[in-house]
Design an enzyme around this catalytic site. Sequence first.
Site, PDB file in Angstrom:
ATOM      1  N   TRP A 101       0.832  -1.214   0.000  1.00 20.10           N
ATOM      2  CA  TRP A 101       0.000   0.000   0.000  1.00 20.10           C
ATOM      3  C   TRP A 101       0.863   1.259   0.000  1.00 20.10           C
ATOM      4  O   TRP A 101       0.550   2.242  -0.678  1.00 20.10           O
ATOM      5  CB  TRP A 101      -0.962   0.010   1.181  1.00 20.10           C
ATOM      6  CG  TRP A 101      -1.965  -1.096   1.111  1.00 20.10           C
ATOM      7  CD1 TRP A 101      -2.143  -2.107   2.012  1.00 20.10           C
ATOM      8  CD2 TRP A 101      -2.924  -1.333   0.061  1.00 20.10           C
ATOM      9  NE1 TRP A 101      -3.147  -2.945   1.594  1.00 20.10           N
ATOM     10  CE2 TRP A 101      -3.640  -2.496   0.413  1.00 20.10           C
ATOM     11  CE3 TRP A 101      -3.239  -0.673  -1.127  1.00 20.10           C
ATOM     12  CZ2 TRP A 101      -4.660  -3.018  -0.401  1.00 20.10           C
ATOM     13  CZ3 TRP A 101      -4.253  -1.198  -1.928  1.00 20.10           C
ATOM     14  CH2 TRP A 101      -4.942  -2.349  -1.561  1.00 20.10           C
ATOM     15  N   ASP A 171      -1.295   6.680   6.367  1.00 18.99           N
ATOM     16  CA  ASP A 171      -2.409   5.795   6.031  1.00 18.99           C
ATOM     17  C   ASP A 171      -2.572   4.853   7.225  1.00 18.99           C
ATOM     18  O   ASP A 171      -1.679   4.062   7.514  1.00 18.99           O
ATOM     19  CB  ASP A 171      -2.047   5.019   4.760  1.00 18.99           C
ATOM     20  CG  ASP A 171      -3.068   3.942   4.389  1.00 18.99           C
ATOM     21  OD1 ASP A 171      -4.053   3.754   5.126  1.00 18.99           O
ATOM     22  OD2 ASP A 171      -2.855   3.281   3.344  1.00 18.99           O
ATOM     23  N   LYS A 195     -11.617  -1.737   7.105  1.00 17.90           N
ATOM     24  CA  LYS A 195     -10.753  -2.656   7.840  1.00 17.90           C
ATOM     25  C   LYS A 195     -11.186  -2.729   9.305  1.00 17.90           C
ATOM     26  O   LYS A 195     -11.419  -3.794   9.833  1.00 17.90           O
ATOM     27  CB  LYS A 195      -9.290  -2.220   7.759  1.00 17.90           C
ATOM     28  CG  LYS A 195      -8.784  -1.954   6.340  1.00 17.90           C
ATOM     29  CD  LYS A 195      -8.596  -3.233   5.544  1.00 17.90           C
ATOM     30  CE  LYS A 195      -8.569  -3.033   4.024  1.00 17.90           C
ATOM     31  NZ  LYS A 195      -7.413  -2.339   3.514  1.00 17.90           N
TER      32      LYS A 195
HETATM   33  C1  LIG Z   1      -6.932  -1.901   2.245  1.00 18.65           C
HETATM   34  C2  LIG Z   1      -5.922  -0.856   2.307  1.00 18.65           C
HETATM   35  C3  LIG Z   1      -5.831   0.146   1.338  1.00 18.65           C
HETATM   36  C4  LIG Z   1      -6.723   0.202   0.133  1.00 18.65           C
HETATM   37  O1  LIG Z   1      -8.009   0.526   0.503  1.00 18.65           O
HETATM   38  P1  LIG Z   1      -9.179   0.810  -0.545  1.00 18.65           P
HETATM   39  O2  LIG Z   1     -10.212   1.431   0.311  1.00 18.65           O
HETATM   40  O3  LIG Z   1      -9.562  -0.512  -1.113  1.00 18.65           O
HETATM   41  O4  LIG Z   1      -8.656   1.722  -1.585  1.00 18.65           O
HETATM   42  C5  LIG Z   1      -4.868   1.118   1.498  1.00 18.65           C
HETATM   43  N1  LIG Z   1      -4.053   1.125   2.555  1.00 18.65           N
HETATM   44  C6  LIG Z   1      -4.112   0.175   3.507  1.00 18.65           C
HETATM   45  C7  LIG Z   1      -3.163   0.224   4.657  1.00 18.65           C
HETATM   46  C8  LIG Z   1      -5.045  -0.841   3.417  1.00 18.65           C
HETATM   47  O5  LIG Z   1      -5.100  -1.788   4.360  1.00 18.65           O
END
Ligand SMILES: *Cc1c(COP(=O)(O)O)cnc(C)c1O
Length: 362
Positions: A101, A171, A195
Amino acid sequence: MGRVYNFSAGPAVLPEEVLREAAEEMLDYRGTGMSVMEMSHRSKAYDAIIKEAEQDIRDLMGIPDNYRVLFLQGGASQQFAMIPMNLMKRKKAGYIVTGQWAKKAYQEAQIYGEAVKLASSEDKTFSYIPDCSDLDIPEDLDYVYICENNTIYGTKYKELPNTKGHTLVADVSSCFLSEPVDVSRYGVIYGGVQKNVGPAGVVIVIIREDLITEDTLPGTPTMLKYKTHADADSLYNTPPCYGIYICGKVFQWLKKQGGLEAMKKHNEEKAKILYDFFDSSRMFKGTVEKKDRSLMNVPFVTGDKELDAKFVAEAEKAGFVNLKGHRTVGGMRASIYNAMPKEGVEKLVAFMKEFEEKNSQN
Ligand SMILES: *Cc1c(COP(=O)(O)O)cnc(C)c1O
């Protein structure tokens, strides 16, 4: 049909209490005679929902007044572009690449300016967090970007990087609300909610006010400017109404659990059950450096691909689902977010012990 223990990395398990409450309110939300799904986002009832959700996340995280909370769409992945479009004033930013990511965000940023790779753990399949206490950081960066918890690889920063005065952007998709945070150390904290917080379709961006400006990169669409959404209190256009409503319920649930301190303790206890088991098992092994272990995503292997597959299949039959590792990594991964009860982890470990006994040669 009973509920399973769902170890999915995302979309993932939600508190049963929240789902029941939402079910009860499905046809008639508190005397409005309609579902939240059917309600105008400009209605009084909805206004109360989104305002309360914002206040609750502010309370939970202790978000200072000079930060805005934005409820947006496009997933975490859209932020990979929105961040440079809005923050790359000097067209140069630093990225610490600790997994897929972070790498995607780093690659996306290259479309908009110069993305400098400050550190990486790709040399060892992202199984650790590099030492970020004294990185060589160019003066003229607009920000330093991290992915704080690496969902796929199961690592987490235990200490934030020393950004040497630069704005930190993080993030936190897979560790959102899993433990207390000092928001003031970040310029931007954001995460997709699917998540650890709510249903897919909402991304929450917590951003320091001075970073919200008109001065975005040329060509930035109106919808991708933080200012557009901040000025309209996340109601510039139709927001993901129902998703925000469920997030609000999860915030309430978290408050009832005792807030983020209590969540941290709960999450540490759960993770310890799994990690202690790996440290004693001869069959199951964790795949990351001990010091960098995530509390949320726990990858592991037996060392034998066929045995891994057998384990995943048998676990599924026993009601422990979504334990297959990410397609790029293989093995197994147990995601044990806030809503996973301790009992789920205890039972999983009991199942693993049994599996190990049955499948050991000697
Ligand atoms: C799942 C995830 C993403 C991507 O998320 P989307 O909402 O599908 O774009 C980005 N960063 C992390 C850390 C993730 O776990």
